[in-house]
Each structure stands twice: as structure tokens, then as C-alpha cells.
Design a protein around this motif. Structure first.
Motif, PDB file in Angstrom:
ATOM      1  N   UNK A  25      -6.947   6.281  22.818  1.00 26.66           N
ATOM      2  CA  UNK A  25      -8.386   6.196  23.012  1.00 26.66           C
ATOM      3  C   UNK A  25      -8.676   6.071  24.508  1.00 26.66           C
ATOM      4  N   UNK A  26      -9.639   6.861  24.968  1.00 24.62           N
ATOM      5  CA  UNK A  26     -10.010   6.849  26.382  1.00 24.62           C
ATOM      6  C   UNK A  26     -11.017   5.731  26.622  1.00 24.62           C
ATOM      7  N   UNK A  27     -10.813   4.969  27.680  1.00 22.55           N
ATOM      8  CA  UNK A  27     -11.736   3.900  28.035  1.00 22.55           C
ATOM      9  C   UNK A  27     -12.884   4.488  28.844  1.00 22.55           C
ATOM     10  N   UNK A  28     -14.116   4.197  28.434  1.00 25.97           N
ATOM     11  CA  UNK A  28     -15.294   4.701  29.127  1.00 25.97           C
ATOM     12  C   UNK A  28     -15.601   3.920  30.399  1.00 25.97           C
ATOM     13  N   UNK A  29     -15.309   2.637  30.369  1.00 26.57           N
ATOM     14  CA  UNK A  29     -15.691   1.748  31.457  1.00 26.57           C
ATOM     15  C   UNK A  29     -14.471   1.031  32.013  1.00 26.57           C
ATOM     16  N   UNK A  30     -14.613   0.568  33.236  1.00 26.24           N
ATOM     17  CA  UNK A  30     -13.573  -0.249  33.850  1.00 26.24           C
ATOM     18  C   UNK A  30     -14.235  -1.537  34.329  1.00 26.24           C
ATOM     19  N   UNK A  31     -13.472  -2.591  34.510  1.00 24.16           N
ATOM     20  CA  UNK A  31     -14.062  -3.844  34.978  1.00 24.16           C
ATOM     21  C   UNK A  31     -14.801  -3.649  36.300  1.00 24.16           C
TER      22      UNK A  31
END
Length: 77
Positions: free
Chosen positions: A2-8
Motif C-alpha cells: 500500500x502506498x502512503x499518501x502522506x508523510x509526517x
């Protein structure tokens, strides 16, 4: 995978809610699905926002959020 849409550190708002506050992404959290019992690692995001100097955290599904183009602090100068 699954691709992460956001980063911290990304700034986000909730889709469809004009009155929602600007929030900062803290991290992805693991949540257990109550129906199937599987653990979702990359679908829920913990966000933080401030109101009157008090810190609030909120866990939101990543599909309910959209990324803001303008970034920066919560406080206006």
C-alpha cells in the motif's frame, strides 16, 4: 504494498468539511478492523491540531484527508 499518501509533517484538512482545522500529520497508526479482525497498518493517520493553545490529536482514515499546498505553522504572523 500500500502506498502512503502522506508523510509526517504534511499539512492536511478533512475533505468536504469547510470548517475543519488545518492539521499536521504525525504518523501512521495500526488499527484492528472490527469486522474482519485484520490489522490495517497504512490506512489510518494520526494528526494533531491546536485550539486556543491546547493540543488535540485525531486519528483519521487517509482517504478522508487531502494535502494542503501551502505549508507552514499553525499560527499566523
Amino acid at each position: 504494498m500500500i502506498i502512503k499518501k502522506f508523510k509526517p509533517g504534511d499539512w492536511v484538512k478533512i475533505k468536504g468539511d469547510n470548517n475543519s482545522q488545518k492539521m499536521e500529520v504525525v504518523r501512521y497508526v495500526s488499527k484492528k478492523d472490527p469486522l474482519t479482525g485484520t490489522i490495517n497498518n497504512n490506512t489510518f493517520v494520526e494528526c494533531v491540531h491546536y485550539r486556543y493553545g491546547e493540543r488535540f490529536t485525531r486519528t483519521v482514515h487517509k482517504n478522508r484527508l487531502f494535502k494542503l499546498i501551502e505549508s507552514g505553522g499553525i499560527y499566523q504572523s
